[in-house]
Scaffold this active site. Sequence first.
Site, short mmCIF file in Angstrom:
data_model
loop_
_atom_site.label_atom_id
_atom_site.label_comp_id
_atom_site.label_asym_id
_atom_site.label_seq_id
_atom_site.Cartn_x
_atom_site.Cartn_y
_atom_site.Cartn_z
N THR A 237 0.84 -1.19 0.00
CA THR A 237 0.00 0.00 0.00
C THR A 237 0.88 1.24 0.00
O THR A 237 1.97 1.23 0.56
CB THR A 237 -0.93 0.05 1.24
OG1 THR A 237 -1.76 1.20 1.15
CG2 THR A 237 -0.17 0.09 2.54
N ASN A 238 0.40 2.29 -0.62
CA ASN A 238 1.08 3.58 -0.55
C ASN A 238 0.37 4.48 0.46
O ASN A 238 0.68 5.66 0.55
CB ASN A 238 1.11 4.24 -1.93
CG ASN A 238 2.19 3.63 -2.81
OD1 ASN A 238 3.35 3.56 -2.42
ND2 ASN A 238 1.80 3.14 -3.98
N ASN A 239 -0.59 3.92 1.20
CA ASN A 239 -1.37 4.71 2.15
C ASN A 239 -0.76 4.54 3.56
O ASN A 239 -0.85 3.49 4.18
CB ASN A 239 -2.83 4.20 2.11
CG ASN A 239 -3.74 4.98 3.02
OD1 ASN A 239 -3.33 5.45 4.07
ND2 ASN A 239 -4.99 5.11 2.61
N LYS B 84 -3.09 3.39 6.40
CA LYS B 84 -3.36 1.94 6.44
C LYS B 84 -2.18 1.20 7.05
O LYS B 84 -2.35 0.28 7.84
CB LYS B 84 -3.60 1.41 5.02
CG LYS B 84 -4.92 1.82 4.40
CD LYS B 84 -5.07 1.10 3.06
CE LYS B 84 -6.34 1.42 2.34
NZ LYS B 84 -6.43 0.75 1.03
N ASP C 120 -8.16 -3.80 -0.38
CA ASP C 120 -8.98 -2.82 -1.09
C ASP C 120 -10.26 -2.66 -0.28
O ASP C 120 -10.79 -3.64 0.24
CB ASP C 120 -9.27 -3.25 -2.52
CG ASP C 120 -9.61 -2.05 -3.40
OD1 ASP C 120 -8.90 -1.01 -3.31
OD2 ASP C 120 -10.59 -2.11 -4.16
N LYS D 231 -10.82 2.38 16.74
CA LYS D 231 -11.18 2.13 15.34
C LYS D 231 -10.73 0.73 14.94
O LYS D 231 -11.51 -0.04 14.36
CB LYS D 231 -10.56 3.18 14.40
CG LYS D 231 -10.93 2.91 12.95
CD LYS D 231 -10.28 3.82 11.92
CE LYS D 231 -10.56 3.29 10.50
NZ LYS D 231 -9.83 3.98 9.44
N ARG E 197 -11.12 -3.13 8.39
CA ARG E 197 -9.74 -3.55 8.18
C ARG E 197 -9.25 -4.35 9.39
O ARG E 197 -8.55 -5.36 9.23
CB ARG E 197 -8.85 -2.33 7.92
CG ARG E 197 -7.41 -2.70 7.52
CD ARG E 197 -6.63 -1.50 6.97
NE ARG E 197 -7.29 -0.93 5.82
CZ ARG E 197 -8.07 0.17 5.87
NH1 ARG E 197 -8.24 0.82 7.00
NH2 ARG E 197 -8.65 0.61 4.78
P1 IMP Z 1 -8.58 2.00 -1.15
O1 IMP Z 1 -8.76 0.71 -0.43
O2 IMP Z 1 -7.30 2.66 -0.75
O3 IMP Z 1 -8.77 1.89 -2.63
O4 IMP Z 1 -9.70 2.96 -0.57
C1 IMP Z 1 -10.88 3.30 -1.25
C2 IMP Z 1 -11.46 4.54 -0.63
O5 IMP Z 1 -11.98 4.24 0.66
C3 IMP Z 1 -10.49 5.71 -0.46
O6 IMP Z 1 -11.21 6.91 -0.67
C4 IMP Z 1 -10.07 5.60 0.98
O7 IMP Z 1 -9.70 6.85 1.52
C5 IMP Z 1 -11.34 5.07 1.62
N1 IMP Z 1 -11.01 4.24 2.77
C6 IMP Z 1 -10.29 3.10 2.79
N2 IMP Z 1 -10.18 2.63 4.04
C7 IMP Z 1 -10.86 3.51 4.82
C8 IMP Z 1 -11.07 3.58 6.22
O8 IMP Z 1 -10.62 2.75 7.02
N3 IMP Z 1 -11.81 4.62 6.64
C9 IMP Z 1 -12.34 5.57 5.81
N4 IMP Z 1 -12.14 5.56 4.51
C10 IMP Z 1 -11.40 4.53 4.02
#
Ligand code: IMP
Length: 194
Positions: free
Chosen positions: A7-9, A12, A68, A172, A178
């Site tokens: 992940t680049n987040n 997360k 995802d 959370k 998650r």
């Molecule tokens: P992805 O899994 O990174 O593709 O996330 C899809 C979308 O859902 C993005 O806009 C993320 O910011 C949002 N998102 C993913 N996980 C969370 C979370 O735990 N809380 C709130 N938004 C989330």
Amino acid sequence: MRICFATNNEHKLTEVRALLPSTIELVSLQDIGCHEELPETQDTLSGNARQKAEYVWEHYHTSCFADDTGLEVDALDGAPGVYSARYAGPQRAAADNMAKLLQNLPPSTDRSARFRTVIALVLPDGEWQEFNGVVQGRIIEEVRGQAGFGYDPIFEPAGHHQTFAEMTPEQKNSLSHRGRAVAQLVAFLAGREG
Ligand code: IMP
């Protein structure tokens, strides 16, 4: 064992790191020298999670997992779902995504929703596993809270009067989509190590 979270987040990565036992060394994409955007072009959460993990597996030959996540709103027939990141456009801006969602949900509408996470894991022998986590809740009427990321300021998990963005990271993680998917991942890895 050493495993990469594809992940680049950063949010997360921090959340997941807090959930793993000390026997699992979690490394980031930076740590394995991967500085690219990962491909994410499928139309299911499972497809995207697998695509991201597969990219890292093929290019870096390292055990890894990717997640995802989608926010499914009942009154919008499950949207934004797999398109949650780009709901308000390609810039992927959380504030714009939340504003669009609130605009699409007039005050009297049913506000029930859920976050869904799929984790895809690939192991050194090429074995694949998938784990799912869901949390039910509702979309509130305006943003509340500073913590977390993404849609957290507008999502209240069922049975709680705080949004994810008003909770501590531990709270959370103990309730979240998650957190639930990672708990299964940890149990699976623990079982494998015997
Ligand atoms: P992805 O899994 O990174 O593709 O996330 C899809 C979308 O859902 C993005 O806009 C993320 O910011 C949002 N998102 C993913 N996980 C969370 C979370 O735990 N809380 C709130 N938004 C989330």
